[in-house]
Design a protein around this motif. Structure first.
Motif, PDB file in Angstrom:
ATOM      1  N   ILE A  85       7.054  32.590 -10.895  1.00  0.00           N
ATOM      2  CA  ILE A  85       6.063  32.092 -11.862  1.00  0.00           C
ATOM      3  C   ILE A  85       6.707  31.113 -12.828  1.00  0.00           C
ATOM      4  CG2 ILE A  85       4.536  32.788 -13.743  1.00  0.00           C
ATOM      5  CD1 ILE A  85       4.063  35.408 -12.278  1.00  0.00           C
ATOM      6  N   LEU A  86       7.923  31.421 -13.266  1.00  0.00           N
ATOM      7  CA  LEU A  86       8.630  30.531 -14.188  1.00  0.00           C
ATOM      8  C   LEU A  86       8.916  29.177 -13.539  1.00  0.00           C
ATOM      9  CD1 LEU A  86      10.072  30.053 -16.884  1.00  0.00           C
ATOM     10  CD2 LEU A  86      12.102  31.136 -15.913  1.00  0.00           C
ATOM     11  N   ALA A  89       5.730  27.201 -13.413  1.00  0.00           N
ATOM     12  CA  ALA A  89       5.378  26.697 -14.745  1.00  0.00           C
ATOM     13  C   ALA A  89       6.220  25.482 -15.113  1.00  0.00           C
ATOM     14  CB  ALA A  89       5.554  27.813 -15.785  1.00  0.00           C
ATOM     15  N   SER A 286      10.598  32.534 -21.189  1.00  0.00           N
ATOM     16  CA  SER A 286       9.717  32.450 -20.035  1.00  0.00           C
ATOM     17  C   SER A 286       8.264  32.621 -20.450  1.00  0.00           C
ATOM     18  CB  SER A 286      10.101  33.522 -19.014  1.00  0.00           C
ATOM     19  OG  SER A 286      11.448  33.389 -18.614  1.00  0.00           O
ATOM     20  N   VAL A 290       5.535  29.673 -19.593  1.00  0.00           N
ATOM     21  CA  VAL A 290       4.403  29.947 -18.709  1.00  0.00           C
ATOM     22  C   VAL A 290       3.083  29.828 -19.468  1.00  0.00           C
ATOM     23  CG1 VAL A 290       3.318  31.713 -17.267  1.00  0.00           C
ATOM     24  CG2 VAL A 290       5.790  31.378 -17.182  1.00  0.00           C
TER      25      VAL A 290
END
Length: 406
Positions: A85-86, A89, A286, A290
């Motif tokens: 996810i990081l 993003a 993070s 995000v």
């Protein structure tokens, strides 16, 4: 009386044997009670150790089914989710910067332009009116939204960005937008707020520096609490203070490069001398990254209120991370995983409470500023659940296994 009689007999026999009795008797009266007290103290210490050992919470058995079983056995695999996810993003922010020149969608308060507030009596088709105005002013990035009270539209807010500092140009833009709006909407009065491009850029620069300083100081506090090496703590304190004071005077590429070098040195200190501190800071960073990417995808134009929301989010995201680290590292008994689960119960309850409050504030408030703050905080709190209990918890478990803290 018996003790005195025995002592008298002993003195008499010592005199007959030619031994000076006074020194010997004093040694009996002084050394024997001292030895007795020492023995009693050692016995009490042994009893206390045995008592504490009996009271120590036994290591909890491994969970055998359900989510906790999967969470216990697959935590290394779950670590890939937050890191993926990081990366996504970061990719979104990079694409945003490559296409627009900014890593976020700036509002008028950060970009410069004018904001018109127009009271209305009849409902207006917001989307059709916005498209109409955007066709009239294609170069001004115009946005239109309605303010409602109890489901009824009471005003329109028009934001139009402008890169021109001239008062005549701003005035001409204002009159043009008002004239075009009168073709679609009937109104009498309106109010206008003008922010020049240079002032908006100054606002953005100052608020961004405030976010960086807050993040630096947050990282220092976490490292001072969880770090163990005194020299590393002092070095981190000096470097953080230097970086914090230097940010406001940084205007050239060389200055920003020097700040980047300081940030890298601080990161290395945190990683090598206190991995749990680095995990907390990574989880908070993070969460911010995000959340920013999601806000960009939603097309939200961030103003000064949005930057304030990100400042609030730093504190919110660190709360649960510190709770987790303290519960796992500063307490004993029960095993690392049991302490993680205990911290999760408390931390998730805290997060759900904050999410509920932010959701109510977003739904009930009629102020666009408050709604933007609540929305950013709401997104950040939901994202924080992932990075605290998957990323931070997983890193701490890996570190604890290497340190044999189980």
């Amino acid at each position: 009386m018996a003790y005195s009689h025995s002592l008298l007999q002993l003195t008499t026999w010592l005199r007959l044997l030619g031994v000076p009795p006074i020194k010997y008797i004093r040694s009996i009266q002084t050394s024997t009670p001292m030895a007795t007290r020492r023995e009693r103290r050692s016995k009490l210490k042994r009893k206390r150790k045995l008592y504490l050992k009996e009271k120590e919470v036994p290591i909890a058995p491994e969970p055998r089914k359900g989510f906790l079983k999967f969470y216990h056995d697959r935590y290394r695999l779950l670590l890939f989710i937050p890191f993926l996810i990081l990366l996504l993003a970061l990719a979104q922010i990079g694409v945003q910067y490559a296409t627009t020149g900014d890593f976020l969608n700036k509002g008028v308060s950060l970009k410069g332009g004018l904001t018109l507030t127009v009271p209305i009596d009849a409902p207006v088709d917001v989307h059709a009116t916005e498209r109409f105005l955007q066709n009239r002013f294609p170069s001004n990035d115009l946005r239109l939204r309605a303010i409602s009270e109890f489901g009824r539209q009471v005003a329109l807010i028009i934001e139009a960005s402008s890169d021109v500092e001239s008062d005549d140009a701003i005035r001409a833009l204002e009159q043009g937008v008002i004239a075009a709006l009168r073709e679609r909407v009937a109104f009498d009065d309106y109010s206008v707020e003008v922010i020049g491009p240079s002032l908006g850029a100054s606002f953005f620069s100052q608020t961004l520096k405030a976010v960086f300083i807050a993040f630096l100081l947050m990282g220092l506090v976490v490292f001072l609490y969880f770090g163990e090496n005194f020299k590393a703590k002092m070095a981190a304190t000096v470097l953080t203070l230097i970086a914090s004071f230097s940010i406001f005077g940084a205007h050239t590429f060389a200055a920003f490069l020097a700040l980047g070098v300081l940030a890298v040195i601080l990161a290395l200190l945190y990683v090598f001398f206190s991995p749990p501190s680095a995990a907390v800071i990574l989880a908070a960073m993070s969460d911010i990254i995000v959340t920013l990417a999601i806000v960009n995808l939603l097309g939200i134009r961030i103003g000064t209120a949005g930057i304030a929301a990100f400042l609030m989010l730093i504190g919110y995201s660190v709360d649960t991370d510190i709770l987790l680290s303290v519960r796992v590292l500063k307490r004993t008994g029960g095993g690392v995983f049991s302490r993680i689960v205990s911290a999760m119960k408390t931390g998730v309850t805290m997060s759900v409470t904050s999410i509920s409050a932010a959701l109510v504030g977003f739904l009930v408030s009629q102020s666009e500023t408050i709604r933007q703050i609540m929305l950013i905080v709401l997104i950040g709190l939901i994202v924080d659940l992932i990075f605290t209990w998957l990323q931070n918890a997983g890193i701490i478990r890996l570190w604890a296994e290497r340190r044999h803290l189980e």
